[in-house]
Structure formats: C-alpha cells, structure tokens
Design a protein around this motif. Structure first.
Motif, PDB file in Angstrom:
ATOM      1  N   ASP A   1       0.845  -1.196   0.000  1.00 49.06           N
ATOM      2  CA  ASP A   1       0.000   0.000   0.000  1.00 49.06           C
ATOM      3  C   ASP A   1       0.883   1.249   0.000  1.00 49.06           C
ATOM      4  N   ARG A   2       0.923   1.936  -1.130  1.00 45.56           N
ATOM      5  CA  ARG A   2       1.788   3.113  -1.265  1.00 45.56           C
ATOM      6  C   ARG A   2       1.347   4.268  -0.382  1.00 45.56           C
ATOM      7  N   THR A   3       0.045   4.402  -0.198  1.00 41.09           N
ATOM      8  CA  THR A   3      -0.462   5.481   0.652  1.00 41.09           C
ATOM      9  C   THR A   3      -0.040   5.264   2.102  1.00 41.09           C
ATOM     10  N   ALA A   4      -0.150   4.026   2.566  1.00 42.23           N
ATOM     11  CA  ALA A   4       0.260   3.706   3.934  1.00 42.23           C
ATOM     12  C   ALA A   4       1.750   3.954   4.119  1.00 42.23           C
ATOM     13  N   ARG A   5       2.552   3.547   3.139  1.00 43.57           N
ATOM     14  CA  ARG A   5       3.997   3.754   3.226  1.00 43.57           C
ATOM     15  C   ARG A   5       4.334   5.235   3.239  1.00 43.57           C
ATOM     16  N   ALA A   6       3.699   6.016   2.378  1.00 39.79           N
ATOM     17  CA  ALA A   6       3.976   7.454   2.312  1.00 39.79           C
ATOM     18  C   ALA A   6       3.590   8.150   3.618  1.00 39.79           C
ATOM     19  N   THR A   7       2.441   7.774   4.159  1.00 38.75           N
ATOM     20  CA  THR A   7       1.996   8.387   5.415  1.00 38.75           C
ATOM     21  C   THR A   7       2.908   7.984   6.557  1.00 38.75           C
ATOM     22  N   PHE A   8       3.358   6.733   6.564  1.00 38.08           N
ATOM     23  CA  PHE A   8       4.302   6.262   7.572  1.00 38.08           C
ATOM     24  C   PHE A   8       5.612   7.049   7.480  1.00 38.08           C
ATOM     25  N   GLU A   9       6.119   7.243   6.280  1.00 41.20           N
ATOM     26  CA  GLU A   9       7.363   7.994   6.103  1.00 41.20           C
ATOM     27  C   GLU A   9       7.194   9.456   6.506  1.00 41.20           C
ATOM     28  N   ASP A  10       6.038  10.035   6.213  1.00 42.29           N
ATOM     29  CA  ASP A  10       5.768  11.413   6.631  1.00 42.29           C
ATOM     30  C   ASP A  10       5.736  11.533   8.157  1.00 42.29           C
ATOM     31  N   SER A  11       5.104  10.569   8.805  1.00 45.92           N
ATOM     32  CA  SER A  11       5.041  10.616  10.265  1.00 45.92           C
ATOM     33  C   SER A  11       6.433  10.420  10.872  1.00 45.92           C
ATOM     34  N   GLY A  12       7.242   9.584  10.233  1.00 49.86           N
ATOM     35  CA  GLY A  12       8.623   9.402  10.690  1.00 49.86           C
ATOM     36  C   GLY A  12       9.445  10.662  10.531  1.00 49.86           C
ATOM     37  N   TYR A  13       9.250  11.359   9.421  1.00 47.11           N
ATOM     38  CA  TYR A  13       9.962  12.613   9.183  1.00 47.11           C
ATOM     39  C   TYR A  13       9.588  13.653  10.243  1.00 47.11           C
ATOM     40  N   THR A  14       8.301  13.748  10.544  1.00 49.32           N
ATOM     41  CA  THR A  14       7.840  14.701  11.564  1.00 49.32           C
ATOM     42  C   THR A  14       8.477  14.391  12.909  1.00 49.32           C
ATOM     43  N   LEU A  15       8.544  13.119  13.256  1.00 49.29           N
ATOM     44  CA  LEU A  15       9.170  12.711  14.511  1.00 49.29           C
ATOM     45  C   LEU A  15      10.662  13.054  14.517  1.00 49.29           C
ATOM     46  N   CYS A  16      11.314  12.893  13.360  1.00 50.24           N
ATOM     47  CA  CYS A  16      12.734  13.263  13.245  1.00 50.24           C
ATOM     48  C   CYS A  16      12.938  14.744  13.524  1.00 50.24           C
ATOM     49  N   VAL A  17      12.084  15.565  12.951  1.00 51.80           N
ATOM     50  CA  VAL A  17      12.199  17.006  13.143  1.00 51.80           C
ATOM     51  C   VAL A  17      11.955  17.366  14.608  1.00 51.80           C
ATOM     52  N   LEU A  18      10.937  16.778  15.209  1.00 53.51           N
ATOM     53  CA  LEU A  18      10.626  17.061  16.615  1.00 53.51           C
ATOM     54  C   LEU A  18      11.770  16.686  17.551  1.00 53.51           C
ATOM     55  N   MET A  19      12.378  15.528  17.296  1.00 57.75           N
ATOM     56  CA  MET A  19      13.383  15.007  18.218  1.00 57.75           C
ATOM     57  C   MET A  19      14.815  15.334  17.813  1.00 57.75           C
ATOM     58  N   GLY A  20      14.990  15.961  16.648  1.00 58.16           N
ATOM     59  CA  GLY A  20      16.332  16.343  16.223  1.00 58.16           C
ATOM     60  C   GLY A  20      17.200  15.159  15.824  1.00 58.16           C
ATOM     61  N   LYS A  21      16.601  14.164  15.212  1.00 58.96           N
ATOM     62  CA  LYS A  21      17.324  12.962  14.784  1.00 58.96           C
ATOM     63  C   LYS A  21      17.239  12.821  13.276  1.00 58.96           C
ATOM     64  N   ARG A  22      18.150  12.050  12.693  1.00 61.74           N
ATOM     65  CA  ARG A  22      18.174  11.863  11.245  1.00 61.74           C
ATOM     66  C   ARG A  22      17.430  10.615  10.786  1.00 61.74           C
ATOM     67  N   CYS A  23      17.211   9.700  11.686  1.00 65.63           N
ATOM     68  CA  CYS A  23      16.579   8.422  11.361  1.00 65.63           C
ATOM     69  C   CYS A  23      15.289   8.293  12.160  1.00 65.63           C
ATOM     70  N   ALA A  24      14.217   7.831  11.504  1.00 67.24           N
ATOM     71  CA  ALA A  24      12.921   7.722  12.171  1.00 67.24           C
ATOM     72  C   ALA A  24      12.972   6.756  13.351  1.00 67.24           C
ATOM     73  N   ARG A  25      13.717   5.691  13.218  1.00 67.07           N
ATOM     74  CA  ARG A  25      13.818   4.728  14.327  1.00 67.07           C
ATOM     75  C   ARG A  25      14.523   5.360  15.528  1.00 67.07           C
ATOM     76  N   GLU A  26      15.592   6.125  15.271  1.00 69.87           N
ATOM     77  CA  GLU A  26      16.274   6.839  16.353  1.00 69.87           C
ATOM     78  C   GLU A  26      15.345   7.877  16.979  1.00 69.87           C
ATOM     79  N   ALA A  27      14.565   8.546  16.144  1.00 72.92           N
ATOM     80  CA  ALA A  27      13.631   9.556  16.641  1.00 72.92           C
ATOM     81  C   ALA A  27      12.565   8.917  17.521  1.00 72.92           C
TER      82      ALA A  27
END
Length: 100
Positions: free
Chosen positions: A29-55
């Motif tokens: 599901d491309r929509t699910a993947r894109a939304t997941f990646e967007d949420s990971g990016y937002t978490l990266c920005v909030l936490m100051g990390k480069r990787c969603a898993r680290e964030a």
C-alpha cells in the motif's frame, strides 16, 4: 536546547506507531507507506534525529524521563555540581616580576 511539549511528542509517536503497523500489515500500500514515512519525518524534526527509528527511540526516552535527565543523556555528559570554595579568598599578585 528547546524541547517540544511532551503531549505533542506523544501524539506524533502514537501516529508513527499506528502507521508503522498499517504499513507492515500491507507493505504494498503506497499510501500507507507514504503516510508512515511522513510521520517518521515529523518525529525526526521534533526530536532532532536523522533516522525515524532513532527519533522514535528518543521520543520514548523523552516521554519516560524528566527534561533535565533527557538533556544530559543527549549531551552525553554527567551532571556537574557547583564548586564550593571553603576558606579565605585567594589573592593574586598582579604586579609584573620586573616591577618588584
């Protein structure tokens, strides 16, 4: 260092975890993947990390600790205490050796 509100971090971490489960349940599901990646990016920005898993890991630590403890953990330095000097003040002779 400014830290985001814990409620905001918790909300974005929940969103990230929900979309992670959705994406893992239907990897095509491309929509699910894109939304997941967007949420990971937002978490990266909030936490100051480069990787969603680290964030996500940083968000978990942040939510389960005090702000001071989290900042010390991020800086990698132990907390220092103020130096207390006991005894009379030390005077320094400021005259040059040539003037003696």
């Amino acid at each position: 260092m400014l830290l985001p509100a814990k409620a905001e971090v918790a909300r974005h971490l929940r969103r990230y975890r929900v979309w992670e489960r959705v994406m893992l349940a239907s990897p095509g599901d491309r929509t699910a993947r894109a939304t997941f990646e967007d949420s990971g990016y937002t978490l990266c920005v909030l936490m100051g990390k480069r990787c969603a898993r680290e964030a996500a890991d940083a968000a978990e630590r942040y939510l389960h600790s005090s702000q001071g403890t989290y900042l010390q953990e991020q800086n990698g330095r132990p907390r220092t205490t103020a130096v207390v000097h006991r005894g009379p003040p030390v005077t320094v002779d400021r005259r040059s050796p040539a003037g003696r």
